[in-house]
Design a protein around this motif. Structure first.
Motif, mmCIF file in Angstrom:
data_model
loop_
_atom_site.group_PDB
_atom_site.id
_atom_site.type_symbol
_atom_site.label_atom_id
_atom_site.label_comp_id
_atom_site.label_asym_id
_atom_site.label_seq_id
_atom_site.Cartn_x
_atom_site.Cartn_y
_atom_site.Cartn_z
ATOM 1 N N VAL A 48 0.864 -1.177 0.000
ATOM 2 C CA VAL A 48 0.000 0.000 0.000
ATOM 3 C C VAL A 48 0.898 1.224 0.000
ATOM 4 C CG1 VAL A 48 -1.756 1.303 1.253
ATOM 5 C CG2 VAL A 48 -1.823 -1.204 1.256
ATOM 6 N N ASP A 49 0.621 2.166 -0.921
ATOM 7 C CA ASP A 49 1.469 3.341 -1.082
ATOM 8 C C ASP A 49 2.886 2.882 -1.417
ATOM 9 O OD1 ASP A 49 2.384 5.913 -1.171
ATOM 10 O OD2 ASP A 49 2.177 6.307 0.969
ATOM 11 N N PRO A 50 3.066 2.269 -2.586
ATOM 12 C CA PRO A 50 4.288 1.512 -2.866
ATOM 13 C C PRO A 50 5.496 2.377 -3.157
ATOM 14 C CG PRO A 50 2.876 1.546 -4.780
ATOM 15 C CD PRO A 50 2.088 2.191 -3.675
ATOM 16 N N HIS A 51 6.641 1.710 -3.087
ATOM 17 C CA HIS A 51 7.903 2.269 -3.525
ATOM 18 C C HIS A 51 7.838 2.484 -5.037
ATOM 19 C CE1 HIS A 51 12.156 1.870 -4.850
ATOM 20 N NE2 HIS A 51 12.436 2.448 -3.705
ATOM 21 N N SER A 52 8.567 3.453 -5.534
ATOM 22 C CA SER A 52 8.485 3.797 -6.956
ATOM 23 C C SER A 52 9.484 3.034 -7.808
ATOM 24 C CB SER A 52 8.693 5.306 -7.144
ATOM 25 O OG SER A 52 9.938 5.708 -6.607
ATOM 26 N N GLY A 53 9.994 1.924 -7.267
ATOM 27 C CA GLY A 53 10.978 1.156 -8.012
ATOM 28 C C GLY A 53 10.421 0.456 -9.229
ATOM 29 N N GLY A 54 9.088 0.271 -9.281
ATOM 30 C CA GLY A 54 8.491 -0.294 -10.473
ATOM 31 C C GLY A 54 8.594 -1.795 -10.575
ATOM 32 N N ASP A 55 8.634 -2.538 -9.432
ATOM 33 C CA ASP A 55 8.682 -3.987 -9.519
ATOM 34 C C ASP A 55 7.317 -4.523 -9.948
ATOM 35 O OD1 ASP A 55 6.973 -4.720 -7.201
ATOM 36 O OD2 ASP A 55 8.523 -3.693 -6.053
ATOM 37 N N MET A 66 -8.617 1.373 0.764
ATOM 38 C CA MET A 66 -7.299 0.928 0.331
ATOM 39 C C MET A 66 -6.847 -0.279 1.140
ATOM 40 S SD MET A 66 -5.605 4.709 -0.164
ATOM 41 C CE MET A 66 -3.899 4.154 -0.284
ATOM 42 N N GLY A 67 -7.058 -0.238 2.466
ATOM 43 C CA GLY A 67 -6.700 -1.378 3.301
ATOM 44 C C GLY A 67 -7.511 -2.605 2.961
ATOM 45 N N GLN A 68 -8.803 -2.402 2.735
ATOM 46 C CA GLN A 68 -9.676 -3.526 2.404
ATOM 47 C C GLN A 68 -9.274 -4.154 1.071
ATOM 48 O OE1 GLN A 68 -13.881 -2.650 2.580
ATOM 49 N NE2 GLN A 68 -14.425 -4.440 1.365
ATOM 50 N N ARG A 69 -9.059 -3.327 0.063
ATOM 51 C CA ARG A 69 -8.697 -3.854 -1.250
ATOM 52 C C ARG A 69 -7.322 -4.559 -1.207
ATOM 53 N NH1 ARG A 69 -13.300 -3.513 -2.060
ATOM 54 N NH2 ARG A 69 -14.379 -2.179 -3.577
ATOM 55 N N ALA A 70 -6.417 -4.041 -0.390
ATOM 56 C CA ALA A 70 -5.095 -4.660 -0.290
ATOM 57 C C ALA A 70 -5.197 -6.079 0.261
ATOM 58 C CB ALA A 70 -4.186 -3.810 0.583
ATOM 59 N N VAL A 71 -5.962 -6.256 1.342
ATOM 60 C CA VAL A 71 -6.043 -7.594 1.931
ATOM 61 C C VAL A 71 -6.875 -8.520 1.056
ATOM 62 C CG1 VAL A 71 -8.091 -7.350 3.422
ATOM 63 C CG2 VAL A 71 -6.163 -8.763 4.160
#
Length: 320
Positions: free
Chosen positions: A109-116, A261-266
């Protein structure tokens, strides 16, 4: 066997998660890893709990503690303690590095911008930042400051700064690097960053803060300088945490749907654990402007507003 079951029920015995994982290679537990429990992550956790309801999965919340300060790589160190024996997969909140190759199924959630290539859930941060700045521009502001938050390699940080710059450019307002500041992690850092902005000889008439906690600290800094919000200074935040309605005046902000966002993530994580392909690997949810009482038209003569002055701060200071 019946007597054993009755004894287990009476004593409230539960097998250990480690023993369960050794037998079944599953614990039916998912983890949420956050570097600190604060308003943003607390709202996400509410959504995670809602998403787990009725699934048969249990939840473990693991926090590094605020003293970790969001150090780069914290999620890899702490995930290694949990995965394989205590949890089946994890939701990582604002990871500081790419989640690629971590091992256990992970949704960021709110990811790093490394693009993996991992699964992510985020809000439309670029659009939200543009909404904030366009609203201030529409009120007549031209000296609009941005208080960002580290790490700047988070996708949200990068997108919010880009939205801020883009809205100014489209309006024909030159970007001033002195109005771009890093508010840090702690409240005292946010207060100091806000005071630095308000000490400029040509101070901003409006401040867009990258989150509501920083925006509320900015309002506090203005108050200590004898300034009135919104008469002397307009302040707008980002997140729409519950605390945004508890300050005076109530905070105008950009809402990102934190609980959703939390709900969709899990829900995405549970799909992965069940062997189902998630509908969207990179889910982006909309943001919207919530107008309250902390913004108004700029004062007719900003130089007459009470505040600190620090001429040395106006000397072409580079952006942090």
């Amino acid at each position: 066997m019946q007597r054993v079951r009755e004894a287990i029920e009476e004593l409230g015995y539960e097998s250990s998660l480690v023993a369960r994982s050794l037998r079944n290679h599953r614990t039916n537990v998912v983890g949420v890893l956050v570097w600190a429990i604060e308003p943003y992550s607390a709202e996400l956790l509410k959504g995670v709990a809602r998403g787990l309801k009725g699934t048969g999965y249990e939840l473990v919340v693991y926090s590094t503690g605020a003293e970790a300060g969001g150090r780069v790589g914290w999620e890899r160190r702490y995930l290694s303690r949990l995965s394989g024996t205590l949890i089946d997969g994890a939701v990582l909140v604002t990871p500081t590095v790419s989640t690629e190759g971590i091992g256990s199924p992970v949704v960021a959630v709110d990811p790093h911008s490394g693009g993996d290539g991992g699964w992510t859930v985020a809000a439309d941060n670029h659009r939200g930042a543009r909404l904030a700045v366009e609203y201030l521009l529409g009120l007549g502001h031209r000296r609009i400051a941005f208080l960002g938050r580290p790490p700047r390699d988070l996708e949200s940080s990068r997108q919010r700064e880009a939205g801020y710059r883009g809205a100014l450019e489209d309006a024909g307002v030159p970007f001033d690097p002195r109005l771009l500041r890093n508010a840090g992690y702690e409240d005292n850092e946010s207060l100091e960053a806000a005071r630095t902005l308000l000490a400029l000889p040509r101070r901003p008439t409006a401040i867009f803060a990258a989150n509501d906690v920083t925006a509320i600290a900015t309002m506090e800094a203005a108050l200590t300088l004898g300034m009135r919000v919104p008469d002397d200074l307009s302040v707008i935040g980002f997140d729409n945490i519950p605390e945004a309605t508890m300050v005076e005046p109530a905070l105008t902000t950009i809402e990102q749907p934190l609980q959703l966002m939390g709900q969709r993530a899990v829900e995405t994580l549970l799909d992965v654990l069940a062997g189902r392909e998630p509908t969207e690997a990179r889910l982006m949810l909309p943001t919207r402007l919530v107008v309250r009482g902390s913004c108004a038209a700029p004062p007719a003569d900003p130089s007459r507003v009470v505040g600190l002055t620090a001429p040395e701060e106006d000397a072409a200071a580079p952006a942090p």
